[in-house]
Design a protein around this motif. Structure first.
Motif, PDB file in Angstrom:
ATOM      1  N   THR A 346      39.936  62.632  23.556  1.00 28.21           N
ATOM      2  CA  THR A 346      40.313  63.867  22.868  1.00 28.21           C
ATOM      3  C   THR A 346      40.654  65.004  23.821  1.00 28.21           C
ATOM      4  N   ARG A 347      40.078  64.982  25.039  1.00 29.91           N
ATOM      5  CA  ARG A 347      40.320  66.093  25.958  1.00 29.91           C
ATOM      6  C   ARG A 347      41.180  65.713  27.159  1.00 29.91           C
ATOM      7  N   TRP A 348      41.548  64.437  27.266  1.00 31.64           N
ATOM      8  CA  TRP A 348      42.198  63.937  28.464  1.00 31.64           C
ATOM      9  C   TRP A 348      43.468  64.711  28.815  1.00 31.64           C
ATOM     10  N   GLU A 349      44.389  64.830  27.867  1.00 34.48           N
ATOM     11  CA  GLU A 349      45.677  65.469  28.161  1.00 34.48           C
ATOM     12  C   GLU A 349      45.481  66.918  28.596  1.00 34.48           C
ATOM     13  N   ARG A 350      44.609  67.623  27.883  1.00 34.75           N
ATOM     14  CA  ARG A 350      44.371  69.036  28.201  1.00 34.75           C
ATOM     15  C   ARG A 350      43.723  69.184  29.587  1.00 34.75           C
ATOM     16  N   SER A 351      42.731  68.363  29.885  1.00 35.45           N
ATOM     17  CA  SER A 351      42.040  68.445  31.182  1.00 35.45           C
ATOM     18  C   SER A 351      42.977  68.078  32.329  1.00 35.45           C
ATOM     19  N   GLU A 353      46.265  68.223  32.402  1.00 40.70           N
ATOM     20  CA  GLU A 353      47.297  69.250  32.586  1.00 40.70           C
ATOM     21  C   GLU A 353      46.748  70.482  33.289  1.00 40.70           C
ATOM     22  N   SER A 354      45.519  70.872  32.988  1.00 42.30           N
ATOM     23  CA  SER A 354      44.939  72.055  33.637  1.00 42.30           C
ATOM     24  C   SER A 354      44.778  71.831  35.141  1.00 42.30           C
ATOM     25  N   ASN A 357      48.404  71.710  36.673  1.00 46.21           N
ATOM     26  CA  ASN A 357      48.966  73.070  36.715  1.00 46.21           C
ATOM     27  C   ASN A 357      48.355  73.870  37.862  1.00 46.21           C
ATOM     28  N   LYS A 499      49.619  60.657  30.151  1.00 44.72           N
ATOM     29  CA  LYS A 499      49.023  61.864  29.583  1.00 44.72           C
ATOM     30  C   LYS A 499      48.373  61.584  28.228  1.00 44.72           C
ATOM     31  N   ARG A 500      48.798  60.525  27.584  1.00 50.06           N
ATOM     32  CA  ARG A 500      48.200  60.187  26.284  1.00 50.06           C
ATOM     33  C   ARG A 500      48.230  58.685  26.094  1.00 50.06           C
TER      34      ARG A 500
END
Length: 852
Positions: A346-351, A353-354, A357, A499-500
């Motif tokens: 559930t958090r993989w893509e967000r983590s 990418e942060s 970035n 990413k997903r």
């Protein structure tokens, strides 16, 4: 009882009164007929198990009620009705809150059958049966259905309850016997005698699977019988339109578990959807552990966790002992997997990418920082010039040192790139983000099935994991020399990561469990747990492998054989060892404990024999090999060496020790004991411990007996004497023969107990029980018993006496001073006890006469 009836097992039990449970005739004995070898129809087959299942349930329940005073108890703090049926406001369903219980006390579990009472101490005349159908996570609130409709408003309030039995297995069997929508194709194939030659010779190149499986089998160091058994099972995958049943016969020590593990590893690599069952949680854990060991041996160190997502272990964590074990089994345990897998998803893509970035923008952020710092510096210089008057005033008021301090405050140090990144790294929580991404990578490639993550993805994850670890370490320790190039090295593997993953979002808890089961290739569970493997939960299953199949009641095999899509069953076992335990004498006579494995052998199905044993010294294996296996088992080279610590000891590798002076006694529970044999056992143990300590030799010893009374007497005599031996140099295991099946130790001491003049030995004469007892030892087997009693018994033990004398393995312990003294002391104690008992009995009779 007709199979078409859909009344639940719990409803059947609730139709019995407490007195009815004590009535052995409550279930018509005429309905419990001997289970035949052949069946005319599926209905006849399934119906024949229904009445025995009810009688076996009643017998177990009767046994629990009979010993009610020893039953595990819990206390109730409050209760409320779940539903109230107007106008009587009576209900069968209650929520019950429990008082806090001390650790180790009984806590009701789902599917437990319990008894509730108004009294603080349960008594038979005040009990109401109840079934636990729900338990809250804290274990302090349960939901139950009672056998009798009651109303709290009328003043009835239960104060306590007791555990009677778990209905988990029995209810699962019941459902399988009444499942009209089940897959019955395999069941139909085992109703009659086998007319086909099911055991054709198998040659390695006939079975048409991958080179990977060739390598697995060739590298497993199997003997020819093991290899042939595996190839025969794998060949069934080519029989697309036929159902098949394979029997692998694994006598003691013949590498049965290794064979099963290698077969499962091959099936895993072939991506063949397989359910693996065994009768008990312990047996399931054993075979799962062997597969995992083989899996990790064959994996590279970097990719050792990848692919575990295709293996799932399902069951009760506590009963499987996973809380007491710090091993790899948790990596495949279903509940653990669900807790580990879906949070990262559930958090993989967000983590990810942060982190990317941050790394991508670090250079531009630093350049902006430099521009701002330069601009700020100019503004500060300008400010100094415009406040020259203030500067002059301060020069007159203070020292030059004060001025320097003041100026240093105004001049901000320009950070290096490494210092700048390090500051941002910690101020914005990026250290935790990177750590989380690293942990998530491992959880994802450990727990995701292979169909959702490629080996290339894993390769990139491992590379990214290593670079992030180096980056974090470098930032913490050497930030001043950290450069742009360091970040570029981190970015490249991170940008290659997916990413997903193609997994449905927002899965509920049960959907998550089903996702893991549906996408696994090997599913481990108990035989009764296979009834939970519905098509909705697991999808279509191609093969079923049943370990310890000869210890599984045939009605339990019914539950496993109904899996959706199932075409092939592999049964591994040995019907010459102990079958499943049956409590009811009527059911025992009706062959309710007989396994499908045994019945198929009687019908002519061929068994593939594993014919090399790796456990017993030849002097130990010789008698059971001839007596039980017609001399078909050969000894592997590794068992022909005698361990050095045994040389010069009081007995050889195999010995019969004649303790003819012992007396059998019948205590509580009518299970006999023999205190002279107890004394001999303890003296031998003392000598072994001394040898182990003096020579610093690791030694494992098992003491077994068919009788619980003797096991209890031995355990009470030795106490904790052997539990504190340093470094586990000397380990001791004291158990019944039935409890030792499948186990092995360096040295086994058997206490036969029975000592009488008429050769009466009871169930000691059972061939299967004798087989288990005589095949557990690796290096030494010492049988202690009364020569006269056993010789007159006309049983397997009569042959053992003759064999031991013929081979010069018959010993009189009276020739050994220490054993002679131990026997004399024990005899004196027994005689004094008899004298005291006789005197006490005489005194009671005199007192009664005087009273009259």
């Amino acid at each position: 009882m007709e199979r078409k009836e859909k009344k639940s097992l719990v409803s059947e039990i609730f139709s019995w009164s407490i007195n009815g449970i004590f009535n052995k005739d409550i279930i018509n004995s005429e309905e419990i007929k001997t289970i035949p070898d052949r069946f005319r129809s599926v209905d006849e087959y399934l119906n024949c198990f229904v009445s025995p299942l009810l009688e076996e349930t009643r017998t177990e329940l009767f046994s629990s009620l009979k010993s009610l005073s020893k039953a595990p108890i819990f206390y109730i703090s409050s209760m409320e009705a779940r539903t109230m049926e107007l106008p009587s406001r009576r209900s069968n369903n209650f929520n019950i809150s429990l008082m806090s219980v001390a650790q180790g006390n009984y806590e009701p579990k789902c599917r437990d059958l319990i008894a509730l009472t108004e009294a603080a101490t349960p008594r038979l005349n005040s009990l109401i049966l109840a079934y636990v159908f729900s338990v809250k996570e804290d274990g302090l609130q349960i939901s139950v259905r009672s056998s009798t409709s009651v109303s709290i408003d009328e003043g009835l309030s239960f104060r306590s309850g007791v555990f009677l039995m778990s209905l988990t297995t029995n209810t699962r069997i019941w459902k399988a016997l009444h499942n009209n929508g089940a897959n019955l194709s395999l069941i139909k194939s085992v109703l009659q005698a086998n007319t086909a030659d099911t055991e054709q010779p198998v040659f390695p190149r006939r079975w048409g699977t991958s080179n990977v499986c060739d390598n697995i089998i060739s590298s497993a160091n199997l003997n020819s019988s093991q290899e042939s058994a595996i190839l025969s099972c794998l060949e069934t995958r080519n029989l697309r339109d036929k159902t098949s049943v394979k029997l692998i016969w694994g006598p003691p020590g013949t590498g049965k578990t290794k064979t099963v593990a290698t077969l499962l590893f091959a099936l895993l690599n072939l991506r063949c959807k397989t359910v693996v069952c065994a009768p008990t949680n312990t047996a399931v854990v054993e075979v799962a552990s062997r597969l995992l060991a083989l899996f990790k041996e064959s994996s590279s160190s970097e990719h050792s966790m990848y692919g575990l997502g295709d293996i799932v272990l399902v069951g009760n964590r506590e009963r499987m002992g996973l809380d007491k074990r710090n091993d790899d089994l948790l990596d495949v345990f279903l509940d653990h997997r669900v807790s580990k897998l879906f949070s990262p998803l559930t958090r993989w893509e967000r983590s990810l990418e942060s982190v990317i970035n941050f790394l991508e923008n670090a250079e531009s952020s630093y350049k902006k920082y430099l521009l701002l710092s330069e601009k700020k510096k100019k503004e500060e210089n300008k400010s100094i010039l415009t406040t020259f008057g203030e500067f002059v005033m301060k020069m007159f008021r203070g020292s030059n040192e004060d001025l320097e301090k003041e100026e240093s405050k105004k001049k901000e140090k320009i950070l290096t790139f490494g210092e700048f990144v390090n500051q941002k790294f910690h101020d914005h929580g990026l250290s935790e983000a990177m750590e989380k991404v690293q942990k998530d990578m491992v959880d994802l490639y450990t727990h995701l099935p292979k169909s959702f993550i490629s080996s290339n993805d894993v390769k990139n994850m491992i590379a990214a994991h290593q670079t992030l670890r180096r980056a974090r370490s470098f930032l913490k320790e050497k930030e001043e020399s950290f450069t742009f190039d360091c970040f570029l090295c981190c970015l490249q593997p991170l940008r290659l990561l997916p990413k997903r993953f193609k997994i449905p979002a927002l899965l509920e808890n049960e959907d998550r469990r089903n996702f893991c089961l549906q996408n696994a290739k090997i599913i481990f569970c108990t035989a009764s747990g296979a009834t939970e493997m519905t098509a909705e939960r697991t999808g279509s299953v191609e093969m079923l492998v049943v370990d310890e199949a000869a210890q599984l009641k045939e009605c339990e095999s019914v539950a496993t054989s109904q899996l959706q899509g199932l075409r092939c069953v592999v049964l591994i076992g040995d019907e010459l060892q102990l079958p499943a335990m049956v409590q009811s004498e009527i059911c025992e006579k009706a062959k309710y404990g007989r396994s499908l494995f045994e019945r198929l052998v009687l019908l002519g199905y061929k068994k593939h024999l594993l014919n090399v044993q790796y456990r017993m010294h030849p002097s130990i294996s010789r008698f059971p090999n001839i007596e039980f296996y017609d001399g078909k088992i050969s000894d592997a080279p590794n068992v022909k060496e005698i361990k050095r610590f045994l040389r010069g000891n009081m007995f050889g590798s195999f010995s019969f020790i004649n303790v003819g002076l012992g007396k059998e006694e019948f205590g509580d529970g009518h299970s006999p004991k023999n205190m002279v044999e107890v004394a001999v056992v303890c003296e031998i143990l003392s000598n072994l411990l001394k040898v182990s300590s003096e020579t610093k030799t690791k030694m494992s010893v098992g003491v077994i007996s068919p009788y619980k009374g003797q096991i209890k007497a031995i355990q009470e005599r030795i106490g904790d004497e052997y539990s504190s031996v340093s470094d586990q140099l000397f380990t001791l295991n004291v158990r019944s023969v039935d409890g030792f099946q499948g186990g092995e130790e360096d040295i086994i001491i058997i206490s036969t107990v029975r000592s009488n003049g008429n050769g009466s030995v009871g169930f000691l004469s059972n061939h299967q029980r004798a087989n288990v007892a005589l095949t557990c030892a690796r290096h030494c087997l010492w049988v202690i018993g009364n020569e006269t009693t056993l010789a007159l018994s006309g049983s397997i033990w009569t042959k053992l006496i003759r064999d031991s004398k013929r081979r010069g393995c018959f010993y009189q312990p009276i020739d050994e001073k220490n054993l002679r003294d131990a026997m004399n002391d024990a005899l004196l104690k027994v005689d004094m006890t008899d004298v005291y008992s006789s005197f006490r009995s005489l005194s009671i009779r005199k007192a009664r006469r005087n009273a009259r």
